[in-house]
Design an enzyme around this catalytic site. Structure first.
Site, mmCIF file in Angstrom:
data_model
loop_
_atom_site.group_PDB
_atom_site.id
_atom_site.type_symbol
_atom_site.label_atom_id
_atom_site.label_comp_id
_atom_site.label_asym_id
_atom_site.label_seq_id
_atom_site.Cartn_x
_atom_site.Cartn_y
_atom_site.Cartn_z
ATOM 1 N N HIS A 131 -7.324 21.154 12.895
ATOM 2 C CA HIS A 131 -7.061 21.751 13.586
ATOM 3 C C HIS A 131 -7.770 22.597 14.434
ATOM 4 C CE1 HIS A 131 -3.470 22.644 17.245
ATOM 5 N NE2 HIS A 131 -4.533 23.852 16.846
ATOM 6 N N HIS A 180 9.022 15.957 22.554
ATOM 7 C CA HIS A 180 9.706 17.243 22.719
ATOM 8 C C HIS A 180 10.736 16.712 23.213
ATOM 9 C CE1 HIS A 180 6.465 19.906 20.598
ATOM 10 N NE2 HIS A 180 6.046 20.001 21.231
ATOM 11 N N ASN A 236 -2.125 21.067 23.260
ATOM 12 C CA ASN A 236 -2.676 21.602 22.682
ATOM 13 C C ASN A 236 -3.413 20.834 21.488
ATOM 14 O OD1 ASN A 236 -4.097 23.768 21.912
ATOM 15 N ND2 ASN A 236 -2.637 24.827 20.661
ATOM 16 N N ASP A 253 -1.693 11.872 19.157
ATOM 17 C CA ASP A 253 -1.906 13.063 18.390
ATOM 18 C C ASP A 253 0.055 13.285 19.424
ATOM 19 O OD1 ASP A 253 -0.713 15.938 18.047
ATOM 20 O OD2 ASP A 253 -2.511 16.630 19.703
ATOM 21 N N HIS A 275 -2.730 10.297 14.105
ATOM 22 C CA HIS A 275 -2.636 11.146 14.018
ATOM 23 C C HIS A 275 -1.302 11.251 15.234
ATOM 24 C CE1 HIS A 275 -3.842 15.961 15.222
ATOM 25 N NE2 HIS A 275 -2.741 15.591 15.149
ATOM 26 N N LEU A 318 5.937 12.666 13.583
ATOM 27 C CA LEU A 318 6.981 11.937 13.484
ATOM 28 C C LEU A 318 8.989 12.856 13.352
ATOM 29 C CD1 LEU A 318 6.152 8.932 10.781
ATOM 30 C CD2 LEU A 318 6.027 8.531 13.505
HETATM 31 C C1 NCD Z 1 1.540 19.411 18.291
HETATM 32 C C2 NCD Z 1 2.799 19.382 18.123
HETATM 33 O O1 NCD Z 1 3.903 19.065 18.841
HETATM 34 O O2 NCD Z 1 3.248 19.081 16.598
HETATM 35 N N1 NCD Z 1 1.527 19.514 19.924
HETATM 36 C C3 NCD Z 1 0.791 19.676 20.140
HETATM 37 O O3 NCD Z 1 0.386 20.116 21.327
HETATM 38 N N2 NCD Z 1 -0.707 19.159 19.984
HETATM 39 C C4 NCD Z 1 0.907 19.712 17.715
HETATM 40 C C5 NCD Z 1 -0.545 20.322 17.690
HETATM 41 O O4 NCD Z 1 -1.465 18.792 17.937
HETATM 42 O O5 NCD Z 1 -0.904 21.465 18.189
#
Ligand code: NCD
Length: 429
Positions: A179, A309, A278, A305, A60, A63
């Site tokens: 998800h 950002h 999330n 995950d 997970h 990229l």
């Molecule tokens: C993920 C993302 O930023 O792509 N964000 C997150 O909080 N995990 C998308 C997702 O899994 O909700």
């Protein structure tokens, strides 16, 4: 090209092996694992007092290429993976455009050929544009290399669409990475609901927004015979649903993340959006349920995950900042420090959850040191002690929830397909 890794403690959870041995790599494969190998290798790695394990597999990872290369791209994200000991990563399809066509997969493959230092396993969307309305051409996408399907980032709210998707994907024996979030319940939420969300004045996301969707999709998997893999399980009730489903023989697997296994909603105290993720960080009781699930096998594997950002997006008021935290370069040290050194789980179990377990879910011939397997290997120094500093990461983003955390354990060499790609803090190309 041959490499001899000498004198390491070889741990291969796939076979249960855990002893001092040498590993000989010839070309791209593991040629021999034995004591005192005599070979005239092109390169020798002294692994004395180090662990030699299969390279980590992360199911997970975001990229961000194409579309949000300011957050991450294949070049930076796969370097972050290598530095974290990961030799294979699943690329999630919530890019711009969404990866929902053969062309999208071909683009990813061509970028990977030019820029990746680890294996990229593409995940394609379940629905066109991840809009939740029309299913994709599953057969085509499997033919072009998709190892799984996911609308991750968005839940699949329409149960009929989810049913069709499970029916079709069952024909190809690939899982849907699910998800689970009922957006009617989680709408506008910023963190897990509870005493902390009330005290901090942040709108809460109830645990049932995840667990009710987990229950629905387990039922749909049972009904259709499809394979559902629950992403980032974060609450006790979801763990219960998965445990019960497994007992009844439903084809369900699930993952937990390093942040949900080591942090709780108390981390939101400082209103720092680098803890906004999330699903949201849960209670201590939820965290305990995840650790128990790791031990008893309800939680099959650990996935980061990794969700990069920019600083600009995260240095914002909570309601404006996006959900997500990075994880590739902090996963092993954080899990080793907080779960293994504290006695919660053993090192061998941790390694199983990040090597052979995800490989089995994805039907990959990876995550093992068996002779003849791809030479994807990590060498770990468990004694090195340091503070986590995202400014030193290879990732383009810094949204790490473990800034300044004192940890132990670090990958010192990462080998992909018989080639050293990371050694002593540097990427080798
Ligand atoms: C993920 C993302 O930023 O792509 N964000 C997150 O909080 N995990 C998308 C997702 O899994 O909700």
């Amino acid at each position: 090209m041959s490499i001899l890794i000498q004198n390491g403690r070889v741990i291969d959870p796939a076979s249960g092996r855990d002893e001092a041995m040498d590993v000989l790599i010839e070309d791209s494969k593991i040629a021999r694992v034995a004591k005192g190998i005599q070979a005239n290798a092109d390169e020798t790695i002294d692994a004395k007092n180090k662990i030699v394990a299969p390279g980590f597999v992360d199911m997970h990872v975001h990229l961000r290429e194409p579309g949000r290369e300011d957050k991450e791209n294949i070049h930076s994200g796969t370097r972050a993976a290598a530095a974290g000991g990961f030799t294979s990563v699943c690329a999630m399809p919530n890019t711009t455009p969404v990866c929902d066509t053969a062309q999208g997969l071909q683009f990813l493959a061509s970028r990977a050929r030019d820029n990746a230092v680890v294996n990229i396993l593409p995940v394609a969307a379940v629905t066109v544009g991840q809009a939740g309305e029309a299913i994709v051409e599953f057969g085509d996408l499997v033919y072009y290399g998709a190892v799984a399907f996911s609308d991750d980032g968005n839940p699949i709210m329409n149960a009929e669409i989810m049913c069709r998707a499970l029916e079709y994907t069952s024909m190809f024996n690939v899982p849907i990475l699910d998800h689970c979030d009922n957006v009617d319940l989680s709408k506008d939420g910023q963190m897990r609901s509870g005493a902390n969300s009330v005290r901090l004045g942040l709108k809460g996301i109830p645990p049932a927004s995840e667990s009710s969707q987990v229950a629905r999709d387990i039922d749909l998997a049972q009904y259709t015979g499809g394979r559902v893999h629950i992403c980032h399980v974060s609450v006790r009730q979801s763990v219960r649903h998965v445990a019960n489903a497994k007992k009844s023989g439903v084809n369900v697997t699930c993952e937990a993340t390093p942040h949900h296994l080591t942090l709780t909603d108390a981390a939101m105290e400082g209103y720092d959006a680098n803890f906004k993720v999330n699903p949201p960080l849960g209670s201590e009781d939820d965290r305990r349920a995840l650790i128990e699930g790791l031990r008893d096998g309800t939680i099959d594997c650990i996935a980061t995950d990794h969700a990069p950002h920019t600083d600009m997006e995260k240095d914002n008021v909570m309601t404006e900042a996006p959900f997500g935290v990075i994880g590739l370069e902090s996963a092993f040290p954080v899990l080793y420090t907080d779960l293994v050194l504290t006695g919660e789980i053993g090192l061998n179990l941790l390694l199983e959850k990040i090597t052979i377990a995800p490989s089995r879910i994805l039907n990959l011939k990876k995550g093992t040191l068996a002779e003849g397997a791809d030479a994807d290997i990590v060498v770990l120094d468990l004694d090195e002690e340091y503070a986590i500093d995202p400014q030193k990461f290879f990732s383009r983003s810094h949204n790490c929830p473990f800034v300044g955390k004192q940890v132990k354990g670090r990958p010192v060499a990462t080998i992909v397909g018989g080639r050293v790609v990371f050694r002593d803090g540097q990427i080798v190309t």
